[in-house]
Design a protein around this motif. Structure first.
Motif, PDB file in Angstrom:
ATOM      1  N   SER A  76     -19.181  11.147   4.344  1.00  0.00           N
ATOM      2  CA  SER A  76     -20.414  10.473   4.736  1.00  0.00           C
ATOM      3  C   SER A  76     -20.546   9.120   4.034  1.00  0.00           C
ATOM      4  CB  SER A  76     -21.623  11.356   4.437  1.00  0.00           C
ATOM      5  OG  SER A  76     -21.696  11.610   3.046  1.00  0.00           O
ATOM      6  N   ASP A  77     -19.887   8.955   2.903  1.00  0.00           N
ATOM      7  CA  ASP A  77     -19.855   7.671   2.217  1.00  0.00           C
ATOM      8  C   ASP A  77     -18.862   6.759   2.948  1.00  0.00           C
ATOM      9  OD1 ASP A  77     -20.068   5.610   0.394  1.00  0.00           O
ATOM     10  OD2 ASP A  77     -18.672   6.527  -1.028  1.00  0.00           O
ATOM     11  N   ARG A  78     -19.268   5.550   3.243  1.00  0.00           N
ATOM     12  CA  ARG A  78     -18.432   4.621   4.016  1.00  0.00           C
ATOM     13  C   ARG A  78     -17.136   4.261   3.284  1.00  0.00           C
ATOM     14  NH1 ARG A  78     -21.307   3.438   8.371  1.00  0.00           N
ATOM     15  NH2 ARG A  78     -23.526   3.032   8.236  1.00  0.00           N
ATOM     16  N   ARG A  79     -17.186   4.168   1.959  1.00  0.00           N
ATOM     17  CA  ARG A  79     -15.974   3.826   1.213  1.00  0.00           C
ATOM     18  C   ARG A  79     -14.931   4.934   1.316  1.00  0.00           C
ATOM     19  NH1 ARG A  79     -18.387   2.795  -4.230  1.00  0.00           N
ATOM     20  NH2 ARG A  79     -20.395   2.852  -3.235  1.00  0.00           N
ATOM     21  N   ARG A  80     -15.373   6.160   1.250  1.00  0.00           N
ATOM     22  CA  ARG A  80     -14.437   7.278   1.373  1.00  0.00           C
ATOM     23  C   ARG A  80     -13.850   7.338   2.778  1.00  0.00           C
ATOM     24  NH1 ARG A  80     -18.136  11.583  -1.759  1.00  0.00           N
ATOM     25  NH2 ARG A  80     -17.659  10.888  -3.878  1.00  0.00           N
ATOM     26  N   ALA A  81     -14.679   7.092   3.779  1.00  0.00           N
ATOM     27  CA  ALA A  81     -14.175   7.077   5.151  1.00  0.00           C
ATOM     28  C   ALA A  81     -13.185   5.938   5.352  1.00  0.00           C
ATOM     29  CB  ALA A  81     -15.337   6.948   6.132  1.00  0.00           C
ATOM     30  N   ARG A  82     -13.457   4.793   4.735  1.00  0.00           N
ATOM     31  CA  ARG A  82     -12.527   3.659   4.830  1.00  0.00           C
ATOM     32  C   ARG A  82     -11.212   3.995   4.136  1.00  0.00           C
ATOM     33  NH1 ARG A  82     -15.011  -1.885   3.604  1.00  0.00           N
ATOM     34  NH2 ARG A  82     -15.539  -1.685   5.789  1.00  0.00           N
ATOM     35  N   PHE A  83     -11.277   4.673   2.991  1.00  0.00           N
ATOM     36  CA  PHE A  83     -10.057   5.075   2.289  1.00  0.00           C
ATOM     37  C   PHE A  83      -9.248   6.063   3.135  1.00  0.00           C
ATOM     38  CE2 PHE A  83      -7.806   8.022  -0.520  1.00  0.00           C
ATOM     39  CZ  PHE A  83      -6.949   7.136  -1.141  1.00  0.00           C
ATOM     40  N   ALA A  84      -9.931   7.038   3.731  1.00  0.00           N
ATOM     41  CA  ALA A  84      -9.234   8.015   4.582  1.00  0.00           C
ATOM     42  C   ALA A  84      -8.600   7.319   5.785  1.00  0.00           C
ATOM     43  CB  ALA A  84     -10.207   9.096   5.047  1.00  0.00           C
ATOM     44  N   GLY A  85      -9.285   6.346   6.360  1.00  0.00           N
ATOM     45  CA  GLY A  85      -8.716   5.587   7.461  1.00  0.00           C
ATOM     46  C   GLY A  85      -7.492   4.797   7.033  1.00  0.00           C
ATOM     47  N   THR A  86      -7.521   4.279   5.802  1.00  0.00           N
ATOM     48  CA  THR A  86      -6.374   3.539   5.277  1.00  0.00           C
ATOM     49  C   THR A  86      -5.176   4.455   5.085  1.00  0.00           C
ATOM     50  OG1 THR A  86      -7.868   1.994   4.181  1.00  0.00           O
ATOM     51  CG2 THR A  86      -5.600   2.077   3.377  1.00  0.00           C
ATOM     52  N   VAL A  87      -5.415   5.653   4.569  1.00  0.00           N
ATOM     53  CA  VAL A  87      -4.328   6.626   4.399  1.00  0.00           C
ATOM     54  C   VAL A  87      -3.741   6.995   5.759  1.00  0.00           C
ATOM     55  CG1 VAL A  87      -3.796   8.991   3.686  1.00  0.00           C
ATOM     56  CG2 VAL A  87      -5.173   7.519   2.214  1.00  0.00           C
ATOM     57  N   LEU A  88      -4.602   7.227   6.740  1.00  0.00           N
ATOM     58  CA  LEU A  88      -4.111   7.556   8.077  1.00  0.00           C
ATOM     59  C   LEU A  88      -3.344   6.389   8.692  1.00  0.00           C
ATOM     60  CD1 LEU A  88      -7.012   9.613   9.656  1.00  0.00           C
ATOM     61  CD2 LEU A  88      -4.771  10.398   8.929  1.00  0.00           C
ATOM     62  N   PHE A  89      -3.761   5.158   8.404  1.00  0.00           N
ATOM     63  CA  PHE A  89      -3.020   4.005   8.900  1.00  0.00           C
ATOM     64  C   PHE A  89      -1.608   3.985   8.322  1.00  0.00           C
ATOM     65  CE2 PHE A  89      -1.545  -0.369   8.520  1.00  0.00           C
ATOM     66  CZ  PHE A  89      -1.604  -0.764   9.842  1.00  0.00           C
ATOM     67  N   GLY A  90      -1.476   4.295   7.046  1.00  0.00           N
ATOM     68  CA  GLY A  90      -0.153   4.345   6.430  1.00  0.00           C
ATOM     69  C   GLY A  90       0.719   5.434   7.047  1.00  0.00           C
ATOM     70  N   ILE A  91       0.150   6.609   7.262  1.00  0.00           N
ATOM     71  CA  ILE A  91       0.901   7.701   7.885  1.00  0.00           C
ATOM     72  C   ILE A  91       1.305   7.308   9.301  1.00  0.00           C
ATOM     73  CG2 ILE A  91       0.735  10.065   8.750  1.00  0.00           C
ATOM     74  CD1 ILE A  91      -1.104  10.631   6.312  1.00  0.00           C
ATOM     75  N   ASN A  92       0.371   6.725  10.060  1.00  0.00           N
ATOM     76  CA  ASN A  92       0.676   6.294  11.427  1.00  0.00           C
ATOM     77  C   ASN A  92       1.762   5.240  11.448  1.00  0.00           C
ATOM     78  OD1 ASN A  92      -1.073   8.008  12.642  1.00  0.00           O
ATOM     79  ND2 ASN A  92      -2.640   6.489  13.067  1.00  0.00           N
ATOM     80  N   SER A  93       1.725   4.322  10.503  1.00  0.00           N
ATOM     81  CA  SER A  93       2.756   3.285  10.458  1.00  0.00           C
ATOM     82  C   SER A  93       4.131   3.902  10.218  1.00  0.00           C
ATOM     83  CB  SER A  93       2.446   2.271   9.359  1.00  0.00           C
ATOM     84  OG  SER A  93       1.261   1.586   9.654  1.00  0.00           O
ATOM     85  N   ALA A  94       4.219   4.861   9.321  1.00  0.00           N
ATOM     86  CA  ALA A  94       5.499   5.522   9.061  1.00  0.00           C
ATOM     87  C   ALA A  94       5.993   6.261  10.298  1.00  0.00           C
ATOM     88  CB  ALA A  94       5.361   6.483   7.881  1.00  0.00           C
ATOM     89  N   VAL A  95       5.110   7.006  10.951  1.00  0.00           N
ATOM     90  CA  VAL A  95       5.496   7.723  12.172  1.00  0.00           C
ATOM     91  C   VAL A  95       5.911   6.731  13.254  1.00  0.00           C
ATOM     92  CG1 VAL A  95       4.657   9.243  14.007  1.00  0.00           C
ATOM     93  CG2 VAL A  95       4.114   9.755  11.643  1.00  0.00           C
ATOM     94  N   ASN A  96       5.180   5.617  13.369  1.00  0.00           N
ATOM     95  CA  ASN A  96       5.510   4.593  14.363  1.00  0.00           C
ATOM     96  C   ASN A  96       6.923   4.063  14.162  1.00  0.00           C
ATOM     97  OD1 ASN A  96       2.986   4.702  15.517  1.00  0.00           O
ATOM     98  ND2 ASN A  96       2.186   3.026  14.293  1.00  0.00           N
ATOM     99  N   TYR A  97       7.267   3.740  12.928  1.00  0.00           N
ATOM    100  CA  TYR A  97       8.587   3.189  12.676  1.00  0.00           C
ATOM    101  C   TYR A  97       9.677   4.230  12.878  1.00  0.00           C
ATOM    102  CZ  TYR A  97       6.758  -1.277  11.243  1.00  0.00           C
ATOM    103  OH  TYR A  97       6.145  -2.498  11.241  1.00  0.00           O
ATOM    104  N   PHE A  98       9.411   5.486  12.546  1.00  0.00           N
ATOM    105  CA  PHE A  98      10.395   6.527  12.835  1.00  0.00           C
ATOM    106  C   PHE A  98      10.623   6.660  14.335  1.00  0.00           C
ATOM    107  CE2 PHE A  98       9.525   8.543   8.547  1.00  0.00           C
ATOM    108  CZ  PHE A  98      10.769   8.221   8.046  1.00  0.00           C
ATOM    109  N   LEU A  99       9.546   6.595  15.124  1.00  0.00           N
ATOM    110  CA  LEU A  99       9.696   6.668  16.582  1.00  0.00           C
ATOM    111  C   LEU A  99      10.487   5.470  17.100  1.00  0.00           C
ATOM    112  CD1 LEU A  99       6.148   7.891  17.676  1.00  0.00           C
ATOM    113  CD2 LEU A  99       8.273   9.204  17.695  1.00  0.00           C
ATOM    114  N   MET A 100      10.204   4.291  16.576  1.00  0.00           N
ATOM    115  CA  MET A 100      10.931   3.101  16.999  1.00  0.00           C
ATOM    116  C   MET A 100      12.423   3.233  16.686  1.00  0.00           C
ATOM    117  SD  MET A 100      10.672  -0.796  15.622  1.00  0.00           S
ATOM    118  CE  MET A 100      11.313  -0.258  14.053  1.00  0.00           C
ATOM    119  N   LEU A 101      12.734   3.701  15.482  1.00  0.00           N
ATOM    120  CA  LEU A 101      14.137   3.863  15.108  1.00  0.00           C
ATOM    121  C   LEU A 101      14.821   4.947  15.943  1.00  0.00           C
ATOM    122  CD1 LEU A 101      13.862   3.510  11.251  1.00  0.00           C
ATOM    123  CD2 LEU A 101      14.916   1.896  12.850  1.00  0.00           C
ATOM    124  N   ALA A 102      14.089   5.978  16.308  1.00  0.00           N
ATOM    125  CA  ALA A 102      14.668   7.018  17.166  1.00  0.00           C
ATOM    126  C   ALA A 102      14.992   6.447  18.545  1.00  0.00           C
ATOM    127  CB  ALA A 102      13.702   8.197  17.280  1.00  0.00           C
TER     128      ALA A 102
END
Length: 143
Positions: A76-102
């Motif tokens: 419910s705190d905006r900073r925590r939600a922003r941090f969680a979104g940042t973590v998900l962005f990092g995970i998505n970026s890694a998955v994206n690059y793995f898909l591209m390399l595949a």
């Protein structure tokens, strides 16, 4: 030797030297893993966009109260939600690059399965009635 044009067949080296398919069974398992990773990307991207909406200063908390796993006391705190979104962005970026390399393995089956996995994942996770989350719709799977 690495292929520089699309080819069809069960002999694929994907991402690392130890991930080689030498039979139709191992090729089929590789295609299933690629499909699941592509659909997982869409699932995680949906959640990342929801966290971005939750952390946005223009969004009332009541708009996302009915989203399971997102509206909790912790997020419910905006900073925590922003941090969680940042973590998900990092995970998505890694998955994206793995898909591209595949896809860069130039195997036709791997390419088709990843594109179908992205489409099915979009259908399941991101094309619902709540498509008001058009924060930054990007059709590229690697961006």
């Amino acid at each position: 030797m690495m292929h520089m044009t699309f080819y069809w067949g069960p002999d694929v080296t994907l991402l690392i030297d130890s991930w080689k398919t030498d039979s139709w069974f191992s090729y089929f398992l590789t295609l299933i893993v690629c499909f699941l990773f592509a659909a997982f990307y869409q699932f995680m991207e949906d959640h990342r966009l929801r966290f971005k909406l939750l952390s946005s200063s223009h969004t009332a908390v009541g708009d996302v109260e009915n989203v399971p796993l997102l509206y909790t006391k912790f997020f419910s705190d905006r900073r925590r939600a922003r941090f969680a979104g940042t973590v998900l962005f990092g995970i998505n970026s890694a998955v994206n690059y793995f898909l591209m390399l595949a896809v860069m393995s130039f195997n036709g089956g791997v390419f088709v399965v990843i594109v179908v996995g992205l489409a099915v994942g979009y259908l399941l996770f991101r094309s619902g009635d709540d498509e008001l989350i058009l924060v930054d719709e990007d059709p590229c799977a690697c961006g």
